[in-house]
Design an enzyme around this catalytic site. Structure first.
Site, PDB file in Angstrom:
ATOM      1  N   ASP A 181       9.829 -55.177  32.893  1.00 16.32           N
ATOM      2  CA  ASP A 181       9.336 -55.108  31.530  1.00 16.32           C
ATOM      3  C   ASP A 181       7.973 -54.424  31.596  1.00 16.32           C
ATOM      4  O   ASP A 181       7.080 -54.893  32.294  1.00 16.32           O
ATOM      5  CB  ASP A 181       9.213 -56.530  30.967  1.00 16.32           C
ATOM      6  CG  ASP A 181       8.744 -56.518  29.523  1.00 16.32           C
ATOM      7  OD1 ASP A 181       9.207 -55.656  28.759  1.00 16.32           O
ATOM      8  OD2 ASP A 181       7.902 -57.375  29.165  1.00 16.32           O
ATOM      9  N   GLU A 265      13.513 -50.601  30.025  1.00 12.88           N
ATOM     10  CA  GLU A 265      13.793 -50.468  28.602  1.00 12.88           C
ATOM     11  C   GLU A 265      13.629 -49.020  28.159  1.00 12.88           C
ATOM     12  O   GLU A 265      12.868 -48.269  28.749  1.00 12.88           O
ATOM     13  CB  GLU A 265      12.730 -51.260  27.841  1.00 12.88           C
ATOM     14  CG  GLU A 265      13.166 -52.558  27.304  1.00 12.88           C
ATOM     15  CD  GLU A 265      11.960 -53.237  26.685  1.00 12.88           C
ATOM     16  OE1 GLU A 265      12.054 -53.606  25.529  1.00 12.88           O
ATOM     17  OE2 GLU A 265      10.934 -53.360  27.368  1.00 12.88           O
ATOM     18  N   ASP A 347       7.259 -62.492  29.412  1.00 10.35           N
ATOM     19  CA  ASP A 347       7.489 -61.194  30.055  1.00 10.35           C
ATOM     20  C   ASP A 347       8.537 -61.261  31.165  1.00 10.35           C
ATOM     21  O   ASP A 347       9.352 -60.353  31.319  1.00 10.35           O
ATOM     22  CB  ASP A 347       6.181 -60.636  30.622  1.00 10.35           C
ATOM     23  CG  ASP A 347       5.125 -60.468  29.541  1.00 10.35           C
ATOM     24  OD1 ASP A 347       5.513 -60.086  28.418  1.00 10.35           O
ATOM     25  OD2 ASP A 347       3.946 -60.721  29.810  1.00 10.35           O
TER      26      ASP A 347
END
Ligand SMILES: [Zn+2]
Length: 373
Positions: A181, A265, A347
């Protein structure tokens, strides 16, 4: 599989080379801008578009009108027109904005094809200069370069970027797979719970930069001291950019070395944050560059970077049971799942979800935006 890669090194020109390069930058800039002006005028006045061949034909009369253009290798002038053609192609294809005029007070660069340089015995020679470039080599070139770009940045430093063919060596396969992340407090957090930290170079040098900028503001316009102060500010900016790049390279190298698959992502989501305070930190975190490095390093090492779908609720989902929170404001750093009562670090949970989604996408071949090496 051979591929092309640019090797960039710093070099220190002799006085004679610095003069030759200053002339070359100037001539290339002149031809580029003159041609761009000609093309733009032709279009606005007659709706005409000038082809590359026509632009090249103008070189002869230009050289007659401005004889000093003959003092540098004509390869450089031809190449700058080819680069302009490329810029127009990108513009026509909707990939880029209309080509801009080159400015004197910006980064300068010229591109040389094989006719204008010579690489032998590990030394690089450029046309019209007898001495090799004094390059501070950081590594050996894997092959003879096919083209080189010489640049001088705003801080006055010279670089040569050499395009070479090389054969990437796949790394031994490992079973480790990870989700990351991307963040601000930490550049990234892994699904294993590792937090990378974030050196925040802009912040580190904030005071020094402000100090130099105040000094610059006090100098008289057009004075030598002002130019000096300006260069100091530029040098610090360059240093910050270098540190940031270095940190990013180290971090991406480590992830690639340790993992077979890295799930990330889609950055389109990340960059949607419309908070101006955060925007500065996002620029500093350099996410785009970091992912770019992961992708090309993965390709060379035989690793995989899987980019997950932009609409996947990575931060709101419970990695334990799959429960999806309706809302989870950014200020909430830790939470408890109402369904299975697991306790999560926001996170790390996001990174775990990214891993799950990335691997699922790979398994069914649906990770459309994933780069599969
Ligand atoms: Zn749960």
């Amino acid at each position: 599989m051979t591929t092309k890669r640019a090797y960039k090194e710093r070099f220190y020109p002799t006085t004679e080379q610095a003069e030759l390069l200053a002339k070359s930058f100037g001539c290339a800039r002149f031809v580029y801008n003159n041609t761009l002006r000609h093309r733009t005028d032709a279009y606005y006045k007659n709706g005409e578009s000038i082809s590359h061949a026509d632009a090249e034909k103008r070189l002869v009369p230009l050289k007659k009108e401005f004889p000093w253009l003959g003092e540098i290798s004509s390869v450089i002038l031809q190449q700058c027109l080819r680069d302009q053609q490329e810029a127009f192609k990108n513009f026509w294809a909707g990939r880029a904005k209309y080509p801009k005029f080159k400015k004197k007070n910006a980064r300068q660069s010229i591109r040389l094809t094989k006719a204008a340089f010579n690489y032998r015995d590990g030394q690089l020679f450029i046309a019209k200069s007898r001495e090799p470039l004094a390059i501070r080599w950081s590594r050996e070139l894997p092959s003879e370069p096919s083209s080189i770009t010489i640049s001088k940045d705003y801080a006055g430093r010279y670089f040569v970027s050499m395009l070479c063919e090389f054969e990437p060596k796949p790394m031994p396969i490992t079973a480790k797979m990870v989700g990351i992340d991307l963040g601000l407090k930490d550049l990234f957090i892994t699904s294993e719970g590792e937090k990378s930290g974030n050196p925040k170079f802009t912040k580190r040098y904030e005071h020094k930069l402000a100090h130099l900028q105040r000094k610059l503001a006090k100098k008289q316009k057009g004075s030598k001291n002002r130019a000096k102060a300006k260069r100091k500010v530029a040098r610090l900016h360059a240093k910050i950019a270098d540190c940031r790049m270095d940190a990013s390279h180290k971090a991406s190298r480590k992830l690639i070395n340790e993992n077979q698959v890295i799930c990330v992502e889609d950055l389109a989501v990340k960059n949607m944050i419309k908070n101006p305070k955060l925007a500065k930190h996002i620029a500093d975190a350099n996410w785009g560059e970091f992912v770019r490095q992961l992708e090309y390093k993965a390709k060379w090492a035989g690793r995989t970077v899987a980019v997950i779908d932009r609409f996947f609720p990575s931060s709101k989902r419970c990695p334990g049971c799959g429960y999806i929170n309706e809302s989870l404001p950014l200020s909430v750093r830790e939470w408890d799942c109402p369904e299975c009562s697991s306790h999560w670090d926001r996170d790390i949970a996001a990174a775990m979800n990214i891993k799950t989604a990335g691997l699922a996408g790979l398994a069914c071949g649906a990770t459309g935006t994933g780069i599969l090496a």
